[in-house]
Design an enzyme around this catalytic site. Sequence first.
Site, PDB file in Angstrom:
ATOM      1  N   GLU A   1      -6.339  -8.418  -0.339  1.00 25.66           N
ATOM      2  CA  GLU A   1      -6.797  -8.582   1.606  1.00 25.66           C
ATOM      3  C   GLU A   1      -8.400  -8.196   1.167  1.00 25.66           C
ATOM      4  O   GLU A   1      -9.075  -6.947   0.613  1.00 25.66           O
ATOM      5  CB  GLU A   1      -5.813  -6.939   1.714  1.00 25.66           C
ATOM      6  CG  GLU A   1      -5.057  -7.522   2.321  1.00 25.66           C
ATOM      7  CD  GLU A   1      -4.034  -6.386   3.044  1.00 25.66           C
ATOM      8  OE1 GLU A   1      -4.359  -5.117   3.710  1.00 25.66           O
ATOM      9  OE2 GLU A   1      -2.987  -5.973   2.581  1.00 25.66           O
TER      10      GLU A   1
ATOM     11  N   GLU B   1       0.671  -1.044   0.209  1.00 24.40           N
ATOM     12  CA  GLU B   1      -0.179  -0.024  -0.188  1.00 24.40           C
ATOM     13  C   GLU B   1       1.146   1.265   0.305  1.00 24.40           C
ATOM     14  O   GLU B   1       1.029   2.087   0.688  1.00 24.40           O
ATOM     15  CB  GLU B   1      -1.133   0.003   0.771  1.00 24.40           C
ATOM     16  CG  GLU B   1      -1.827  -1.452   0.884  1.00 24.40           C
ATOM     17  CD  GLU B   1      -3.052  -1.303   1.584  1.00 24.40           C
ATOM     18  OE1 GLU B   1      -3.042   0.280   3.158  1.00 24.40           O
ATOM     19  OE2 GLU B   1      -4.481  -1.115   1.728  1.00 24.40           O
TER      20      GLU B   1
HETATM   21  C1  GAL Z   1      -4.447  -2.892   5.752  1.00 22.73           C
HETATM   22  C2  GAL Z   1      -2.458  -3.394   4.567  1.00 22.73           C
HETATM   23  C3  GAL Z   1      -2.141  -4.147   5.661  1.00 22.73           C
HETATM   24  C4  GAL Z   1      -2.925  -4.272   6.861  1.00 22.73           C
HETATM   25  C5  GAL Z   1      -4.337  -3.447   6.908  1.00 22.73           C
HETATM   26  C6  GAL Z   1      -4.897  -3.651   8.163  1.00 22.73           C
HETATM   27  O1  GAL Z   1      -4.071  -1.242   4.256  1.00 22.73           O
HETATM   28  O2  GAL Z   1      -1.898  -3.613   3.503  1.00 22.73           O
HETATM   29  O3  GAL Z   1      -0.863  -4.534   5.589  1.00 22.73           O
HETATM   30  O4  GAL Z   1      -2.294  -3.031   7.991  1.00 22.73           O
HETATM   31  O5  GAL Z   1      -4.689  -2.606   5.809  1.00 22.73           O
HETATM   32  O6  GAL Z   1      -4.604  -2.702   8.971  1.00 22.73           O
END
Ligand code: GAL
Length: 672
Positions: A312, A156
Amino acid sequence: MRTLSYRHTGVFDRFRFGAAYYPEHWSEEERQSDPERMREAGIDLVRLGEFAWDLLEPEEGVFDFHFFDREIERLQRAGIDVIFCTPTAAPPRWLTRKHPEFLRLNAAGAFMQHGSRQHVCTTNAGFREYSRRITAQIAEHFKAHPAVIAFQTDNEIHCHFDYCYCPACQQEFRSYLQKKYGSIDRLNRAWGTAFWAQSYRDFSEIELPKDQAPTWPNPGAMLELRRFHAAMAARYQHEQVEILRAANPRWIIFHNGLMGVVDYRGAFGRDLDLIGFDCYPGFVFDAARRPVRHAFTLDRARAIDGNFIVPEHQSSFGGQNGYVHATPEPGELRQQTFRSIAHGADSLLYFRWRSCRFGAEEYWGGILDHDNLPRRRFYEVAGIARELQALAPYLQRSEVRTEVGIAAADADAEAVHAIYPMGLPSPDAVAEELHRAFHLRHYAVGLVHPEDDLAPLKLYFLPHWELVSPAAAANLRGFVEAGGTLVIGARSGSRTADNQIIAEPRPGILTALAGVTVEEYGKLIAGDPHSLQTVELNEQPVRAEHFYEVLIPEGAETVACWNSRYLAGKPAVTVNRLGRGRVHYVGSYLTGPLLEALIPLLSAAAGLEPVLPGLPEGLEVIERRSACGRLFFGLNNTESTLDADQLPGRTLVGPEDGRLAPYGVRITVLPA
Ligand code: GAL
Ligand code: ZN
């Protein structure tokens, strides 16, 4: 480099299903049983190594792959493939200790420090050398590994930090400007430095612009600041991508986002095989609004380059120190997963396999809880995996049907608004409102960049894009001449590529297309009885919001007039017939009651039909099509049972009889 399009379909060999996995957070004993249990949950892909630089290079120049080799071997035995990451969002302590000058510097003049993540400046040439070195080591190590099928670059980028003010950025900014403008005079003219005595005699005099230091900065300089940081992100990532591609051209390479100050449709995205969209629907607390917002964010991701991977996907309770998002109820995760797929996900990984017991994200819930016991989420995920088996073959190379397009995915268009918002809604906010209005009415709506392929669309909205490129204007003309209906909102075309106001009457580059010019404009003040408020449309007064323009038709016909105060009877909405299509110009914002009143008129003009006839309110229906057939996704977004028997074809997922409980999902296929 590739050309991007919302029509692209995915690149994975099949729909991949999995989780982000951080084995380095667990004991040997806990890790041992993970692959088998992942298998039980139907997982066939995990993401590894995302922040594990300290494990991979414990000392400068000493690389150690034992840990991951062993984990990957175990996963492989269970039939699970791997996405490996370049771990560069978390540079290790030996590196920041040796090179404190790599740390990012914020606008207030404070250096970031070791102890969280994304603390190092990715513009810095010294750091980029380390980034290339760790990437090369990882690439070399895994290049022939059959289980490593894909790579994620970094994490990110610009999530926590975008405008760095460190000396390296300062230096690079000057070189970037020199390269772009060639001479300082050109820069002075482009930025309009005559204003407030800002003229420069040499590139070395230019500083990275700051907001409120002490007051509003130069808009031209601010746009270059954003373009510069986006260019630096693209360059930094490109160096990693080059190394990965050279090692194994078959690797699928993506990045996870989406964040601000990154130009995903520019060099950054063109470097990748597909876009990665991290999807957290629980950030919307209003349960009634959550499904619509979720759909919008997915369609916005698809606007960049078509079908995408969700690296994710929220799986449970989640938050960080200062916040917690909404927790999915039973069945909600399943519905969200199928919504993500309906709107273009071609592979999906949950965040994360198991909740970590320590660290800044100790409350980001995984499929498994801290105590490692399988509970309802685990079984829900396993159930989704089973349902996916019937669906997956039809997803391959399928495209989400799109007939209404809303302009999106342009870094500059968002930037010029963000730099000079004047309290008006952003292009993104208006796009969301438009999307919602069409989505809730069961139209096949999507977000589409105006330079993309507009041929499949019947209706296209360009809402309040101050900056419109000549290529976009020409493409829009082609769309209209071929029979499309285009809607242009107020303030469109009013800026130059340098972020100055145009010298011609508005809408500038769109004037011939719209067949109007703007004579006068002003602010609409909500609730003020003395302000202009309404437009007369079909003999009804309709409330307009935010902004008014008085239009002078130059070829266009008047569709609606202002009906109050000194503007009574002056054109507010027009239509210009061009080729086989038409252009509506709306001299106000495409929001609120005016938007609602315009939708029937515009849909009829464009010959728009819902995805399927006779759909009940609150049933979300999305179609994905491929050479194999047409897939219909029906999602019950209401609190009561709904009939989804309008979905044609054979049932692949959900009840045959079409009775859908709340959170219910039914997916059918009409084979080709
Ligand atoms: C995303 C990030 C992850 C983790 C997740 C939960 O933005 O890529 O590494 O931080 O959020 O906060
Ligand atoms: Zn920097």
